[in-house]
Write an enzyme that holds these catalytic residues in place. Structure first.
Site, short mmCIF file in Angstrom:
data_model
loop_
_atom_site.label_atom_id
_atom_site.label_comp_id
_atom_site.label_asym_id
_atom_site.label_seq_id
_atom_site.Cartn_x
_atom_site.Cartn_y
_atom_site.Cartn_z
CG HIS A 253 -2.30 -12.29 5.00
ND1 HIS A 253 -3.31 -13.22 5.09
CD2 HIS A 253 -1.63 -12.59 3.86
CE1 HIS A 253 -3.25 -14.03 4.04
NE2 HIS A 253 -2.24 -13.67 3.29
N GLY A 254 -1.02 -10.03 8.92
CA GLY A 254 -0.43 -8.88 9.57
C GLY A 254 -1.16 -8.51 10.84
#
Lengths: 482, 386
Positions: A335-336
């Site tokens: 996600h990041g």
């Protein structure tokens, strides 16, 4: 191209008209070119990066299918190396180099920071996951490699799902592209209805929640009370849900306009009665991808090939906890490139781990208690997980979480009254929507069609009015950044 | 969608078509009712309050936002460009007169006139519910444009509950010098970070910055605006809608101007930090500051928690002392005769007490005392008659 824009609506209409007027082969070329145009409207220079991933896996999959076992594995590793390499370079290089330098400095080795200016290509996390799943499926003999390059490329870069999913499997989509279904008005009507729901959720709901969330998270955390932390968790949970489910609605609707059916990506996740249930309802295509291509192989379990979500197969396996934590940490990192996302993943792993321990006890409870008690417990646990997703640093996350467990921290309120009011209204509206959709609509569909149609006329007139008033690409979809 | 399976295409299509038609018809109807001149930030003032942006000798000396402020700057440059500037920042209290009569003047007009003989040029900039973070960036922006000698800065308890930078000021945050200045303080950094990702073009295209789609979208929006009046009125529609929701909230929860408004710690702290940053920056740039707590209606129970309000005044006073700034508490300046009522901000109707905007007599008192204090400030404590 951003969905919530006039450009997209005109682009989509033109493509749909052309699509239904063309025979099969030109139709595929149309989708291929339209998808490149769609992507190029953001940045033309990143089209080659996407095509590297597409072309590599096209050829490697063909080679894998015709190779012997050892060679097969080598080719698969090569494919993974290229795809993960691209993802690593564009998404994680800065993160890992910063961490490596920080670690070296911690050990007393002086290393100067390296200035890297790398732009993350839009959708890279999504299309690399699709190409990886394609090659792995071929390697596992679950599908045959597609010989028609355009047909295969359409599966990877089909514009409705290119930037933020759903993460599709080749077996779910390629066969749909390979046929030329006759035109049906049903495609258009169902597609349009989904697009209207999606744009409404994005421009009217999610984009209007965003300023409240931004304002809340900009408050110095020392001032936030426990109720503020809860409210921010819930509010950001709603924002990300409406934002991302809106994207999925528009993606599913856009594909439907062309007679292509995508699997559902959301199903009222905040009404889940357990963590397991939540992940069968939230970003279903990603959770099932992680299950089939990461978690189950790590746990040594044979996998299926459908985006159905859930992790129940693995619960039967003895060696299940280590893969659980590894898979979730990677899911977080997907996600990041930040430790806060890893923490988010580990939080979910812990929640599932505890759920599994509790399962023998809770399975003895009666059905109603399991259902309502489950929802009542799962909802706040899931909402707290959004704190690391949005907070600036790990220390902020722990500080905010610690407030929740401090009874003295419940005495004050640190945000504007409207914030609490809107959060409560959103929570109630989700329960009402679920009841209307699942309890009332079937009754009206069966017995009171006139009432249903009149009600829908009213609903659509309000939705369309609000879309006209609010349609503007003021915010990107949150999942674009992943 | 399980329920759709049992329905015919016709029953799915009909609501869509009729709903679309109804949407367009109703928007057209409302479009004909909308007043394009209506400013929604001013709307909450009620019909009893009249906004007055002041002109002295046909030169605008009181402005309200960044688009408008150029008129004040031009007025200064074209009339008395050699004079030192007194900048008065504030909220709607400065530009609204309750139950305004012909020839009534605001405090900003009066203060400008009083200072003509002193060779001081007073420019006022006021915006409804302006918070101190906005005052901070406006002050820095205007410091670049004007030879500001003195800053008159009101602090309002209500506005300590406000946060963020309004769209009409976001353009300031594109100025490199301002960004540099903001980065020198923690609160400045926060203001810049929180506001810099928003769009100020008025085209609502922040998500498209620098993309090909941005150009296409601007073109399509422009075309649609010129052919379809509803598209042009969308901002008004949004304003109307939010105002109606605000009224509905007030009606349902019984909220009115007399309802107690509590301190919001997070916003309070940010505004307080912004105030400290203004005072520090003014000191650095040798700008004298007159800080005052605004007049408040005191003939009825004030709509604040009394302890919070008291500690707010104490904290402001303490800050002014620590930064060597002249401080005035004007909460009791305006007597009850000069306060009024305003139209209700709920669907119930009727009149509500106005705690913020006073009549012309109050403006006169405010201008007088500010003028006196400025004289003291400039003359080392000695008053001048006027």
């Amino acid at each position: 191209m951003i969905f919530n824009s006039l450009t997209y609506l005109i682009f989509l209409s033109s493509i749909v008209i052309l699509y239904w007027s063309l025979p099969l082969k030109p139709r595929l070329y149309l989708i291929f070119l339209a998808s490149l145009v769609f992507y190029g409207f953001w940045r033309v220079e990143f089209i080659p990066v996407m095509l590297i991933s597409v072309i590599t896996d096209y050829f490697l999959a063909l080679k894998i299918a015709s190779s012997e076992r050892i060679r097969k594995k080598q080719l698969l590793i090569l494919s993974l190396f290229i795809n993960i390499g691209l993802l690593f370079y564009f998404k994680y290089l800065i993160f890992f180099s910063d961490n490596a330098i920080g670690f070296a400095n911690l050990l007393g080795i002086t290393v100067n920071p390296i200035l890297l200016n790398i732009i993350l290509p839009l959708g890279i996390s999504f299309y690399t996951f699709q190409t990886i799943s394609y090659t792995v499926d071929v390697y596992r003999n679950q599908i045959n490699p597609e010989k028609n390059f355009i047909l295969y490329a359409c599966y990877v870069i089909f514009f409705p799902q290119l930037i933020a999913g759903p993460v599709l499997r080749a077996s779910e989509v390629i066969y749909q592209f390979s046929k030329r279904p006759p035109f049906k008005w049903e495609f258009i009507v169902v597609g349009l209805r989904r697009i209207i729901y999606g744009i409404f959720l994005k421009v009217v709901i999610a984009d209007n929640i965003a300023p409240l969330v931004d304002s809340g998270f900009s408050i110095p955390i020392e001032i936030l009370s426990a109720l503020d932390v809860w409210t921010l968790g819930f509010l950001f949970g709603f924002q990300i849900y409406f934002d991302f489910s809106a994207y999925s609605h528009i993606a599913l609707g856009s594909a439907r306009l062309m007679g292509i059916k995508f699997p559902e990506n959301f199903n009222f996740p905040y009404l889940a009665n357990s963590p397991k249930d939540f992940w069968r309802r939230w970003h279903i295509s990603l959770s099932s991808w992680i299950r089939d291509y990461l978690y189950l192989p790590l746990a040594g379990i044979k996998v299926g090939s459908q985006s159905l979500g859930g992790l129940e197969k693995a619960t039967l396996n003895k060696n299940k906890n280590k893969p659980l934590f590894i898979a979730w940490a990677i899911m977080g990192l997907w996600h990041g490139a930040n430790w806060t996302f890893v923490l988010w993943g580990v939080y979910h792993a812990v929640v599932i781990f505890i759920y599994r321990i509790m399962l023998p006890i809770t399975s003895k409870f009666n059905q109603n208690l399991k259902l309502f008690g489950g929802i009542f417990l799962t909802l706040p646990i899931m909402m707290l997980s959004w704190i690391p997703f949005r907070a600036q640093s790990i220390s902020d996350v722990f500080y905010m979480w610690s407030k929740v467990f401090n009874p003295y921290s419940y005495a004050s309120l640190g945000m504007k009254e409207n914030t609490y009011l809107i959060t409560a209204c959103l929570l109630i509206s989700i329960f009402i929507t679920w009841t209307v959709k699942n309890k009332l609509l079937p009754i009206f569909t069966k017995n009171k069609k006139v009432v249903l149609v009149c009600g829908e006329i009213l609903v659509f007139s309000v939705l369309i009015s609000l879309i006209i008033i609010f349609l503007r690409p003021i915010n990107q979809f949150i999942y674009f950044q992943f | 969608m399980k329920s759709n399976n049992k329905r015919t295409v016709f029953s799915l299509l009909t609501p869509l078509l009729i709903g679309s038609l109804l949407a367009v018809i109703s928007l057209n109807y409302f479009d004909s009712k909308i007043n394009p001149e209506l400013n929604f930030e001013e709307f909450a003032l009620g019909s009893e309050n009249t906004s007055s942006l002041e002109f002295v000798n046909n030169i605008q000396v009181h402005c309200y936002d960044l688009n408008n402020v150029n008129k004040c700057l031009e007025g200064y440059k074209n009339s008395r460009p050699d004079e030192e500037v007194v900048l008065w920042l504030g909220n709607s209290q400065l530009h609204s007169i309750n139950q305004m009569k012909v020839k009534d003047l605001t405090a900003s007009h009066l203060l400008h006139r009083f200072n003509i003989d002193n060779s001081k040029y007073v420019i006022t900039l006021s915006q409804p519910n302006a918070n101190l973070q906005e005052h901070y960036i406006l002050f820095e922006y205007l410091m670049e444009k004007l030879p500001i000698k003195t800053l008159v800065l009101p602090v309002v308890f209500d506005d300590m509950r406000e946060d963020g930078i309004r769209n009409s000021l976001l353009e300031i945050l594109k100025n490199k010098n301002i960004i540099k200045i903001l980065n020198e303080s923690n609160i400045g950094k926060k203001i810049y970070l929180n506001a810099s990702d928003k769009d100020s073009t008025g085209n609502d295209l922040s998500a498209l910055d620098g993309t090909i789609q941005e150009k296409v979208e601007i073109f399509l929006n422009t075309q649609l605006k010129s052919y379809w009046s509803i598209w042009n009125s969308r901002e008004q529609f949004r304003g109307q809608l939010f105002t109606r929701i605000y009224f509905l909230r007030n009606s349902l929860l019984g909220i009115n101007p007399s309802s107690v408004r509590k301190k919001i710690p997070g916003k309070y702290l940010k505004n307080f930090q912004a105030l400290a940053a203004v005072l520090e920056s003014a000191k650095k740039q040798k700008v004298e500051v007159l800080l005052y707590v605004v007049p408040l209606r005191n003939d009825v129970k004030i709509p604040y928690n009394i302890d919070e309000y008291k500690s707010f005044i104490e904290e402001i006073e303490l800050l002014s002392k620590s930064s060597d700034t002249r401080f005035l508490n004007l909460e009791n300046l305006v007597p009850s005769d000069y306060w009024g009522t305003k139209a209700s901000t709920s669907n119930i109707g009727g009149q509500e007490l106005d705690f913020m905007h006073f009549q012309a007599g109050g403006h006169q008192l405010l201008a007088d005392i500010i003028y006196k204090e400025l004289q003291k400030l400039w003359n080392g404590g000695n008053e001048y008659d006027f």
